[in-house]
Design a protein around this motif. Structure first.
Motif, PDB file in Angstrom:
ATOM      1  N   ARG A 193      10.567  -0.105   0.737  1.00 34.61           N
ATOM      2  CA  ARG A 193      10.350   1.281   0.367  1.00 34.61           C
ATOM      3  C   ARG A 193      11.610   1.689   0.096  1.00 34.61           C
ATOM      4  O   ARG A 193      12.234   2.713  -0.758  1.00 34.61           O
ATOM      5  N   PHE A 226      -4.574   1.294  -5.193  1.00 33.67           N
ATOM      6  CA  PHE A 226      -3.735   2.094  -3.797  1.00 33.67           C
ATOM      7  C   PHE A 226      -2.516   1.513  -3.749  1.00 33.67           C
ATOM      8  O   PHE A 226      -1.760   1.693  -2.673  1.00 33.67           O
ATOM      9  N   LYS A 258       0.975  -1.210  -0.015  1.00 38.07           N
ATOM     10  CA  LYS A 258       0.013  -0.101   0.139  1.00 38.07           C
ATOM     11  C   LYS A 258       0.967   1.343  -0.061  1.00 38.07           C
ATOM     12  O   LYS A 258       1.857   1.309   0.602  1.00 38.07           O
ATOM     13  N   ASN A 259       0.578   2.169  -0.773  1.00 38.81           N
ATOM     14  CA  ASN A 259       1.261   3.509  -0.801  1.00 38.81           C
ATOM     15  C   ASN A 259       1.210   4.116   0.824  1.00 38.81           C
ATOM     16  O   ASN A 259       0.363   3.943   1.552  1.00 38.81           O
ATOM     17  N   GLU A 260       1.859   5.091   0.915  1.00 38.00           N
ATOM     18  CA  GLU A 260       2.262   5.845   2.134  1.00 38.00           C
ATOM     19  C   GLU A 260       0.832   6.540   2.705  1.00 38.00           C
ATOM     20  O   GLU A 260       1.096   6.927   3.915  1.00 38.00           O
ATOM     21  N   ASN A 261       0.172   6.985   1.711  1.00 39.72           N
ATOM     22  CA  ASN A 261      -1.157   7.630   2.209  1.00 39.72           C
ATOM     23  C   ASN A 261      -2.232   6.476   2.621  1.00 39.72           C
ATOM     24  O   ASN A 261      -3.212   7.267   3.260  1.00 39.72           O
ATOM     25  N   THR A 276       1.989   1.922 -10.051  1.00 45.12           N
ATOM     26  CA  THR A 276       1.072   1.713  -9.255  1.00 45.12           C
ATOM     27  C   THR A 276      -0.161   0.996  -9.757  1.00 45.12           C
ATOM     28  O   THR A 276      -0.207   1.070 -10.945  1.00 45.12           O
ATOM     29  N   ASP A 311       1.383   0.500  -4.102  1.00 43.00           N
ATOM     30  CA  ASP A 311       2.640   0.751  -5.216  1.00 43.00           C
ATOM     31  C   ASP A 311       3.468  -0.704  -5.646  1.00 43.00           C
ATOM     32  O   ASP A 311       3.465  -1.643  -4.738  1.00 43.00           O
ATOM     33  N   LYS A 314      10.529   1.381  -7.434  1.00 41.92           N
ATOM     34  CA  LYS A 314       9.323   1.386  -7.387  1.00 41.92           C
ATOM     35  C   LYS A 314       9.087   1.709  -9.102  1.00 41.92           C
ATOM     36  O   LYS A 314       9.687   2.647  -9.527  1.00 41.92           O
ATOM     37  N   TYR A 321       6.518  -2.575  -6.855  1.00 43.14           N
ATOM     38  CA  TYR A 321       7.947  -2.650  -6.507  1.00 43.14           C
ATOM     39  C   TYR A 321       8.593  -4.053  -7.469  1.00 43.14           C
ATOM     40  O   TYR A 321       8.088  -4.998  -7.581  1.00 43.14           O
TER      41      TYR A 321
END
Length: 483
Positions: free
Chosen positions: A466, A477, A447-450, A474, A479, A471, A481
């Motif tokens: 991270r 939601f 999941k992205n940082e938001n 997307t 990310d 990366k 990698y």
């Protein structure tokens, strides 16, 4: 009509009301509870021929997964099958609560009223779970202790087998229940035959345990079981303090104070008087221990149910002992009206819920057919699953919700599809980081940082990804990698 026939008809009618209530409660629920999804995934894996511990990770012993897996093998690997099983489980718990209260000489109307109040107390957080199966077995143990003569050999072996079965559902709680079952006979039956009776109970406990050990040896799963279920426990650092229950002034806060007092009271009076109070004290305690180490509302509600039943027993007994005739007659008629009204309201409300379920939009996803689902969640699952299917190399989702996306694809990725602290074996987060360091040619989704993470997420692994991986895109939601 004979009284026995009337009782049979009444019991069937009450069971049908409870079945309507539980089906009306569990079927219309949206797909969202992760515990339900994880338990379904365990059983689905077994139905698909995978071996627990060797092929998929789990922290507890596997009996519930095998039971549900057998039904999924017969009726299909759909979550709706599990929900129907959970309704039967719920009916069994509430009906047995009713029968225990009757056995304690609480009249029928009070027993119905009390058991329905317990249903209303647990209904919002009721899902299929090994803790609820343990609760059912605990209630069976209470019922048997109240019904059968304590010196019978077969009886004590049966008690031991039931107690030992809880070890096959969750090893930590099961061991405590088994020990307290033997402790009970030591206190309640102190004579020259006591140690012999304890021996029969221990023998009964050993039977399911030996079956589990034989299964693990035959399937070459003994080491992986030891790694996940014994050594892996040391990596389980999550806990919720009991004091957390007191933060809100609600029924749980009140019961969190009252229940321990009631259990202690049962113990003290039970040691002196033996009988009913000792049974309720011992088995309420064995269930109450379930609040450790996670004393959230869900665990608490399961843990205190025998104690809550004991509270109703004490209150109803006092009311039934009222000697003032006019007051006693008023209460009798009042409870007739209240109990009948309550049964009809429960039945009508949940019949309406079943009607709502029948007319609602449901999932089109494989393995989730017939399950209501939020449109946004279904679209997200389809988007992520399409991304996975389009790739020419493996895709792993390192998140507590991974199973939601992998189940429709009929995929299981060991460790990743239940990516939680304490569920990753003895190597814990460091072991997962090493696995990633040695992995090649794969995509990792986090999941992205938001987006907030589940409180049990191994955040050390997430931070490693991270900080160390590239990366490349997307999807929804998540990310993406690349390794």
């Amino acid at each position: 009509m004979k009284q026995k026939t009337k009782d049979i008809i009444f019991n069937i009618c009450y069971i049908l009301v409870l079945l309507i209530a539980f089906l009306g409660m569990v079927l219309p629920r949206n797909l969202q509870n992760l515990d339900e999804i994880w338990n379904f995934n365990f059983a689905r894996n077994i139905a698909n021929g995978l071996l627990p511990y060797n092929d998929f990770n789990m922290l507890q012993t596997p009996l519930l997964a095998f039971i549900i897996g057998a039904f999924l093998k017969i009726f299909g690997t759909e979550l709706i099958v599990v929900r129907i099983i959970s309704a039967v489980l719920g009916v069994s718990i509430i009906y047995l609560t009713f029968k225990i209260l009757e056995k304690l000489n609480i009249n029928k109307k009070w027993s119905i009223f009390s058991s329905l109040l317990i249903f209303l107390y647990i209904k919002d957080n009721f899902y299929i779970d090994y803790n609820y199966v343990i609760l059912l077995i605990t209630l069976i143990l209470i019922y048997l202790e109240l019904n059968i003569h304590k010196s019978q050999i077969k009886y004590n072996i049966l008690i031991g087998v039931l107690a030992g079965t809880t070890i096959l559902l969750k090893q930590s709680i099961g061991i405590i229940i088994s020990a307290l079952t033997c402790f009970y006979i030591l206190i309640n039956h102190a004579n020259k035959n006591t140690l012999k009776l304890v021996g029969f109970r221990i023998l009964g406990v050993l039977i399911p345990v030996l079956i589990l050990i034989i299964y693990l040896v035959v399937t070459n799963s003994l080491w992986s079981f030891w790694d996940y279920c014994v050594l892996g426990i040391k990596t389980f650092s999550n806990n919720i303090s009991y004091s957390n229950l007191l933060k809100e002034f609600d029924i749980n806060a009140i019961l969190s104070i009252v229940a321990p007092i009631v259990i202690i009271n049962f113990f003290i009076t039970g040691i002196k008087q033996k009988g009913v109070h000792l049974v309720l004290g011992v088995y309420s305690l064995s269930q109450f221990i379930m609040v450790y180490p996670i004393a959230d509302k869900i665990h608490f509600q399961i843990a205190i149910l025998p104690a809550l039943m004991g509270i109703f027993y004490l209150v109803c007994k006092k009311i039934q002992e009222i000697k003032i005739k006019k007051l006693s007659i008023f209460i009798e008629h009042f409870m007739n009206v209240i109990t009948i009204s309550m049964v009809f309201m429960v039945a009508i409300f949940f019949i309406n819920e079943l009607y709502y379920y029948g007319s609602s939009e449901k999932s089109i996803l494989t393995n989730f057919a017939g399950i209501p689902i939020a449109e946004g969640l279904q679209d997200r699952i389809i988007e992520v699953d399409n991304f996975i299917l389009q790739q020419d190399k493996p895709v792993y989702i390192l998140d507590s919700e991974a199973a939601v996306y992998m189940i429709p694809l009929n995929i299981y990725n060991k460790d990743y599809d239940m990516f939680l602290k304490g569920n990753l074996g003895s190597a814990g987060e460091e072991g997962q980081i090493q696995k990633l360091e040695n992995m090649e040619n794969a995509y990792i989704l986090i999941k992205n940082e938001n987006i907030s993470l589940n409180w049990q997420t191994p955040k050390g692994v997430i931070n490693y990804i991270r900080n160390n991986l590239e990366k490349v895109g997307t999807v929804s939601f998540f990310d993406v990698y690349e390794l």
